[in-house]
Write a protein that holds these residues in place. Sequence first.
Motif, PDB file in Angstrom:
ATOM      1  N   THR A  87      10.302  18.952  -0.859  1.00  0.00           N
ATOM      2  CA  THR A  87       9.127  19.200  -1.695  1.00  0.00           C
ATOM      3  C   THR A  87       9.189  18.423  -3.005  1.00  0.00           C
ATOM      4  N   GLN A  88      10.316  18.495  -3.693  1.00  0.00           N
ATOM      5  CA  GLN A  88      10.410  17.920  -5.032  1.00  0.00           C
ATOM      6  C   GLN A  88      10.829  16.449  -5.044  1.00  0.00           C
ATOM      7  N   CYS A  89      11.398  15.989  -3.972  1.00  0.00           N
ATOM      8  CA  CYS A  89      11.859  14.599  -3.896  1.00  0.00           C
ATOM      9  C   CYS A  89      11.223  13.941  -2.679  1.00  0.00           C
ATOM     10  N   GLY A  90       9.951  13.626  -2.805  1.00  0.00           N
ATOM     11  CA  GLY A  90       9.213  13.044  -1.696  1.00  0.00           C
ATOM     12  C   GLY A  90       9.795  11.707  -1.273  1.00  0.00           C
ATOM     13  N   MET A  91       9.535  11.345  -0.022  1.00  0.00           N
ATOM     14  CA  MET A  91      10.116  10.123   0.546  1.00  0.00           C
ATOM     15  C   MET A  91       9.269   8.912   0.154  1.00  0.00           C
ATOM     16  N   ILE A  92       9.519   8.377  -1.042  1.00  0.00           N
ATOM     17  CA  ILE A  92       8.890   7.142  -1.504  1.00  0.00           C
ATOM     18  C   ILE A  92      10.021   6.209  -1.910  1.00  0.00           C
ATOM     19  N   ARG A 185      -1.808   3.325  -0.613  1.00  0.00           N
ATOM     20  CA  ARG A 185      -1.259   4.496  -1.288  1.00  0.00           C
ATOM     21  C   ARG A 185      -1.972   5.748  -0.763  1.00  0.00           C
ATOM     22  N   GLU A 186      -1.230   6.815  -0.602  1.00  0.00           N
ATOM     23  CA  GLU A 186      -1.806   8.110  -0.268  1.00  0.00           C
ATOM     24  C   GLU A 186      -1.799   8.918  -1.560  1.00  0.00           C
ATOM     25  N   GLU A 187      -2.946   9.037  -2.210  1.00  0.00           N
ATOM     26  CA  GLU A 187      -3.020   9.588  -3.554  1.00  0.00           C
ATOM     27  C   GLU A 187      -2.450  10.996  -3.650  1.00  0.00           C
ATOM     28  N   LYS A 188      -2.652  11.783  -2.599  1.00  0.00           N
ATOM     29  CA  LYS A 188      -2.128  13.146  -2.610  1.00  0.00           C
ATOM     30  C   LYS A 188      -0.626  13.152  -2.842  1.00  0.00           C
ATOM     31  N   TYR A 189       0.093  12.291  -2.148  1.00  0.00           N
ATOM     32  CA  TYR A 189       1.550  12.271  -2.256  1.00  0.00           C
ATOM     33  C   TYR A 189       2.010  11.604  -3.552  1.00  0.00           C
ATOM     34  N   GLU A 190       1.238  10.630  -4.004  1.00  0.00           N
ATOM     35  CA  GLU A 190       1.565  10.012  -5.298  1.00  0.00           C
ATOM     36  C   GLU A 190       1.508  11.063  -6.410  1.00  0.00           C
ATOM     37  N   GLN A 191       0.462  11.879  -6.404  1.00  0.00           N
ATOM     38  CA  GLN A 191       0.301  12.897  -7.440  1.00  0.00           C
ATOM     39  C   GLN A 191       1.334  14.010  -7.310  1.00  0.00           C
ATOM     40  N   GLU A 192       1.651  14.382  -6.067  1.00  0.00           N
ATOM     41  CA  GLU A 192       2.672  15.413  -5.863  1.00  0.00           C
ATOM     42  C   GLU A 192       4.010  14.967  -6.445  1.00  0.00           C
ATOM     43  N   THR A 193       4.342  13.698  -6.247  1.00  0.00           N
ATOM     44  CA  THR A 193       5.594  13.166  -6.764  1.00  0.00           C
ATOM     45  C   THR A 193       5.633  13.254  -8.282  1.00  0.00           C
ATOM     46  N   LEU A 194       4.512  12.934  -8.932  1.00  0.00           N
ATOM     47  CA  LEU A 194       4.460  12.941 -10.398  1.00  0.00           C
ATOM     48  C   LEU A 194       4.497  14.353 -10.981  1.00  0.00           C
ATOM     49  N   ARG A 195       4.254  15.355 -10.159  1.00  0.00           N
ATOM     50  CA  ARG A 195       4.379  16.732 -10.637  1.00  0.00           C
ATOM     51  C   ARG A 195       5.818  17.055 -11.009  1.00  0.00           C
ATOM     52  N   TYR A 196       6.756  16.424 -10.339  1.00  0.00           N
ATOM     53  CA  TYR A 196       8.153  16.813 -10.477  1.00  0.00           C
ATOM     54  C   TYR A 196       8.993  15.856 -11.315  1.00  0.00           C
ATOM     55  N   GLY A 197       8.398  14.734 -11.720  1.00  0.00           N
ATOM     56  CA  GLY A 197       9.203  13.810 -12.494  1.00  0.00           C
ATOM     57  C   GLY A 197       8.386  12.716 -13.145  1.00  0.00           C
ATOM     58  N   GLU A 198       9.086  11.867 -13.850  1.00  0.00           N
ATOM     59  CA  GLU A 198       8.470  10.739 -14.557  1.00  0.00           C
ATOM     60  C   GLU A 198       8.795   9.442 -13.821  1.00  0.00           C
ATOM     61  N   LEU A 199       7.768   8.656 -13.557  1.00  0.00           N
ATOM     62  CA  LEU A 199       7.956   7.357 -12.913  1.00  0.00           C
ATOM     63  C   LEU A 199       8.583   6.391 -13.914  1.00  0.00           C
ATOM     64  N   THR A 200       9.737   5.815 -13.555  1.00  0.00           N
ATOM     65  CA  THR A 200      10.418   4.885 -14.452  1.00  0.00           C
ATOM     66  C   THR A 200      10.322   3.438 -13.965  1.00  0.00           C
ATOM     67  N   GLU A 201      10.242   3.245 -12.638  1.00  0.00           N
ATOM     68  CA  GLU A 201      10.109   1.892 -12.083  1.00  0.00           C
ATOM     69  C   GLU A 201       9.333   1.954 -10.786  1.00  0.00           C
ATOM     70  N   ASP A 202       8.544   0.910 -10.529  1.00  0.00           N
ATOM     71  CA  ASP A 202       7.791   0.821  -9.267  1.00  0.00           C
ATOM     72  C   ASP A 202       7.948  -0.611  -8.750  1.00  0.00           C
ATOM     73  N   PHE A 203       8.672  -0.749  -7.642  1.00  0.00           N
ATOM     74  CA  PHE A 203       8.972  -2.064  -7.072  1.00  0.00           C
ATOM     75  C   PHE A 203       8.013  -2.446  -5.953  1.00  0.00           C
ATOM     76  N   ARG A 204       7.038  -1.590  -5.653  1.00  0.00           N
ATOM     77  CA  ARG A 204       6.138  -1.837  -4.530  1.00  0.00           C
ATOM     78  C   ARG A 204       5.119  -2.915  -4.873  1.00  0.00           C
ATOM     79  N   THR A 205       4.596  -3.565  -3.832  1.00  0.00           N
ATOM     80  CA  THR A 205       3.563  -4.560  -4.033  1.00  0.00           C
ATOM     81  C   THR A 205       2.324  -3.883  -4.612  1.00  0.00           C
ATOM     82  N   ALA A 206       1.536  -4.631  -5.354  1.00  0.00           N
ATOM     83  CA  ALA A 206       0.366  -4.032  -6.005  1.00  0.00           C
ATOM     84  C   ALA A 206      -0.642  -3.559  -4.975  1.00  0.00           C
TER      85      ALA A 206
END
Length: 206
Positions: A87-92, A185-206
């Motif tokens: 739940t708190q550490c989604g697979m991204i 991107r699946e916005e639902k999962y992106e937002q769920e991830t941000l509920r539990y932490g702060e994004l520090t780096e994103d290496f994915r293609t735009a």
Amino acid sequence: MSELGIPFEEKLVPFGQGPMGNAFRSFSPSGRVPCLHDGDAVVWDSLAIVEYLAEDHPAVWPSHRVARAWARSASAEMHSGFAALRTQCGMICGIRMRLHEIGAPLKADIDRIGELWSEGLDRFGGPFLAGDTFTAVDAFFAPVAFRVQTYGLVLPGPAAAYARRLLALPSMRRWYDASLQESWREEKYEQETLRYGELTEDFRTA
């Protein structure tokens, strides 16, 4: 299958292609992935897929009976447990996160993974969980190694070293590199991830 050299063709269906259940129901009876098609056989659960493969490929499980029993038990525990981690550490794979907090349920899951991995490595001699070769139990915990990397999870020394070994495998590198190229991107999962932490780096293609 990649690590053991079992031939297969991968077909990728993004979450975003229509409602999740309906998109996957076209090829998976449960509407979930993974799902294996082999001729007339359709196998739609990861544990069932592993057992199906093991019928023709004995190397899927450890050859020693005790190691095999331990590997099956640990795989089943991963298959049905670790709810807080899921739940708190989604697979991204392609991002790095700093968790806001590690509450008791998540800490219990992380501690259990450290305990389980350390036990397998010590009991069966490593470098993999049930001995000197990669087997299904390592495959079941491969997504956890990515979570360790994404969320900076702290594990005991032997368990942390095992996570690094998994991440360095050629099959894992290919998996990671492919994830970075996904442009959707699946916005639902992106937002769920941000509920539990702060994004520090994103290496994915735009």
